[in-house]
Design an enzyme around this catalytic site. Structure first.
Site, PDB file in Angstrom:
ATOM      1  N   LYS A  21     130.576 -99.061  11.252  1.00 35.78           N
ATOM      2  CA  LYS A  21     130.019 -97.744  11.551  1.00 35.78           C
ATOM      3  C   LYS A  21     129.379 -97.781  12.939  1.00 35.78           C
ATOM      4  CE  LYS A  21     127.971 -95.497   8.183  1.00 35.78           C
ATOM      5  NZ  LYS A  21     126.954 -95.011   7.217  1.00 35.78           N
ATOM      6  N   GLU A  29     125.143 -89.716  -9.578  1.00 33.98           N
ATOM      7  CA  GLU A  29     124.078 -88.842 -10.073  1.00 33.98           C
ATOM      8  C   GLU A  29     124.085 -88.717 -11.595  1.00 33.98           C
ATOM      9  OE1 GLU A  29     124.998 -87.845  -5.864  1.00 33.98           O
ATOM     10  OE2 GLU A  29     126.233 -88.016  -7.677  1.00 33.98           O
ATOM     11  N   ARG A  48     126.320 -82.101 -10.156  1.00 34.52           N
ATOM     12  CA  ARG A  48     127.190 -83.139 -10.699  1.00 34.52           C
ATOM     13  C   ARG A  48     126.625 -83.759 -11.970  1.00 34.52           C
ATOM     14  NH1 ARG A  48     129.549 -86.388  -5.556  1.00 34.52           N
ATOM     15  NH2 ARG A  48     131.200 -86.665  -7.069  1.00 34.52           N
TER      16      ARG A  48
END
Length: 657
Positions: free
Chosen positions: A289, A375, A403
């Site tokens: 990244k 979640e 979710r």
């Protein structure tokens, strides 16, 4: 003119030599740094996928082959290669979306920026291709190693792997945060061998030979079966030592890698091998990244995952420091609460810093759990912790509570678990667009029995209501707040017996006014502005902040009975929202005062600043005041209750004032 400007379509990449492709990769990185620094956006993830994206578009034929990005914050390079090179208004109203968007390009498929869903999309698309006679078309899913922490990805892999005819290529963009980098001469030697070995291992002839020997040995009696099992075990052991592929191949997936994701030639070779196999394949790409940009690599927190406006040379923010954020207020208060109460635990879904649990984690690292992008698991695990005597505080973005609704309803609420859910970035969030607005939460939790919902209007109320929330141990509590800076403190002129705050009475001292304005959370500034504007029109009002919007406080119902009209101003969807719930409670109590729900329409709201989005949907003091004046005058429904001696207005009539 640079090479990037000549790329109008992915097919243009086929014309470029190896040297030119390296030059193009450099131009793309320079473009991203310069342009994203000027607007803000997801910089680090895109710097890490330059060669990976180039390779995908060189080997596969988009849009005939479908390319799906998980989350989509790494799709800027894809946008550049598909003809979208005006980044001057990135993530601004009327400009490019920060995520894939079908209205922008035929090359974009999945607009939702919720993670861990790409492989299910790939499963569905590839099934459709088979059933419609287009099974020769490939589906390429780019998924990060972080997204693999979400259970949905493994449900999808389980289904994709079951059909060896599926032309699905899963590119795991492993940015080095989960796997340690391989170093040294031996590792380099293995890396040089892997392309040859993988080419052999995924060749159809190789698979056919294996099947032939497998049948011969298994039908060869006890000796043949023993020989097969021994050779198979030896083969698997060597493969598991050679590369971390065993888990994927146990599921029935071919594995290629690890591959240097910044080596364009290696990536093209791996993807070509995967394409030649013709069935489901995982290509494991090691990336970094922020690759190629020193300030991003030096940023330990997130390697410039998302930035505001920065100096492209130094990476330092050039934005003026603003007021304190809602998240920072929460971060300090939950850490202080944790100091006082050893039963408090924090749960995050791979977003420790963004949701403000980092200070808690610094002080009590053993009591903050990162469950990954999971979640659903977070909510049910929290219910288990509550059963075990703890009080979990689950902090997520408001949009991601969607979710885990079943777990909130059936695991937390049904079991009366003392779990506090903190929803960051509630309401209109702005530049991240439709799937990031936290506008569904208040309507969604209305139907959860026993749930308590708080919406603080300022920093002091956030601290206060958070402490009240964690004091409730026999029901779920939700505390929600907006994105960005906390506004000025809004002090109440009176607090009623059940905790409702009176923010204003116009004229002062009056007890029975024309309009009761119920202000939900951060809408207090607009609500007070509306009251002032109504006062200038000779219309009296009372402004209240329920603080706890669920359960509906009895004082709100009593106040509604003493006013001619009620308006509820909220930054959630009107359908099934707070105003709707108050209206139901009023009717149950026999109060027939008209109520107008003022909130967001049931629409997917395109990106723009928070103020621009609110203005687009009419959630401004000027528009609300205009409507309320018409309702009081009896020219717009719902009509305010008539004054004594007045006839009840009908549509189009004008009462005498």
């Amino acid at each position: 003119m640079g090479l990037l400007e000549t790329v109008k379509d992915p097919q243009d990449l086929a014309k470029l030599s190896g040297t030119e492709l390296e030059q193009l990769a450099g131009e793309i990185r320079a473009f991203l740094i310069t342009n994203v620094a000027a607007t803000g956006g997801h910089l680090g993830p895109n710097l890490g996928v330059v060669e990976l994206t180039l390779a995908i578009h060189r080997i596969f034929e988009s849009p005939r082959d479908s390319i799906v990005f998980d989350t989509g914050h790494q799709s800027y390079v894809h946008k550049l290669l598909t003809g979208r090179q005006d980044f001057s208004t990135l993530r601004q109203q009327g400009g490019l979306s920060g995520y894939p968007e079908r209205a922008e390009s035929e090359h974009d498929i999945v607009e939702s920026s919720h993670a861990s869903s790409s492989l299910s999309w790939a499963d569905g698309i590839s099934r459709a291709r088979q059933l419609t006679g287009e099974g020769d078309r490939f589906v390429v899913a780019v998924v990060g190693d972080g997204a693999l922490t979400g259970g949905m990805t493994w449900e999808a892999i389980n289904n994709i792997a079951a059909d060896k005819r599926r032309r699905v290529v899963i590119v795991v963009n492993d940015n080095g945060r989960s796997y340690a980098p391989t170093v040294g001469g031996f590792a380099d030697y293995l890396a040089s061998l892997r392309p040859t070995i993988d080419s052999l291992r995924t060749a159809p002839a190789y698979e056919g030979m294996l099947d032939w020997w497998k049948k011969r040995l298994q039908n060869g009696g006890p000796v043949g079966q023993f020989t097969y099992k021994s050779l198979h075990a030896m083969k698997k052991g060597i493969k598991d030592w050679w590369a971390p592929q065993g888990m994927f191949e146990d599921l029935g997936m071919k594995y290629i890698g690890p591959v240097d994701g910044h080596n364009l030639q290696a990536m093209e070779h791996a993807l070509s091998t995967a394409k030649a196999y013709g069935g489901p394949v995982i290509v494991h790409a090691m990336t970094e990244k922020g690759h190629g940009y020193a300030p991003a690599l030096a940023n330990e927190a997130d390697q410039f995952h998302a930035v505001g406006i920065i100096d492209p040379e130094t990476g330092e923010s050039t934005e003026m420091p603003g007021a304190r954020s809602w998240t920072s207020v929460f971060a300090e208060e939950i850490a202080d609460i944790a100091d006082e109460r050893p039963d408090i635990v924090g749960i995050t879904g791979a977003m420790l810093i963004p949701v403000g649990l980092h200070k808690f984690a610094e002080r009590h690292p053993e009591r903050v759990i990162d469950v990954g992008i999971a979640e659903q698991h977070a909510l049910t695990s929290a219910a288990g912790m509550a059963f075990g005597g703890l009080h979990p505080v689950v902090a997520v973005y408001a949009t991601f509570l969607n979710r885990a609704f079943d777990q909130l309803l059936m695991d937390v609420a049904l079991h009366k678990a003392g779990v506090t859910i903190v929803l960051d970035r509630a309401g209109v969030t702005g530049p991240d667009g439709p799937s990031h607005h936290g506008m569904w939460d208040m309507a969604m939790v209305q139907i959860v029995p026993g749930l308590h919902l708080a919406a603080p209007r300022d920093a002091s109320r956030l601290r206060e209501e958070l402490r009240e929330a964690v004091a409730i141990n026999d029901a779920p509590t939700v505390v929600r707040f907006s994105k960005g800076s906390v506004g000025s403190e809004v002090e109440a002129i009176e607090r009623l017996h059940d905790g409702v705050d009176i923010l204003a009475r116009r004229p002062e001292g009056s007890t029975e006014n024309d309009v009761l304005i119920v202000s939900v959370g951060a809408m207090s500034e607009i609500a007070l502005d509306v009251a002032a504007r109504l006062g200038a029109q000779g219309i009296s009002s009372t402004v209240v902040d329920p603080r706890w919007v669920l359960p509906v406080r009895k004082s709100i119902i009593a106040l509604a009975a003493r006013h001619r009209l009620v308006i509820c101003i909220e930054d959630g969807v009107r359908a099934g929202g707070v105003g709707s719930r108050i209206r139901q409670e009023m009717r149950a109590a026999g109060v027939d005062t008209a109520l107008n729900e003022v909130g967001l329409p049931v629409e997917f709201l395109v990106h723009g600043s928070r103020s621009q989005v609110l203005e687009r949907v009419g959630l401004t003091a000027q528009k609300i005041t205009h409507d309320v004046v018409a309702q009081v005058l009896g020219t717009k429904v719902p009509f305010a209750r008539p004054l004594p001696g007045q006839e009840h207005p009908t549509t189009g009539s004008m009462p005498t004032l």
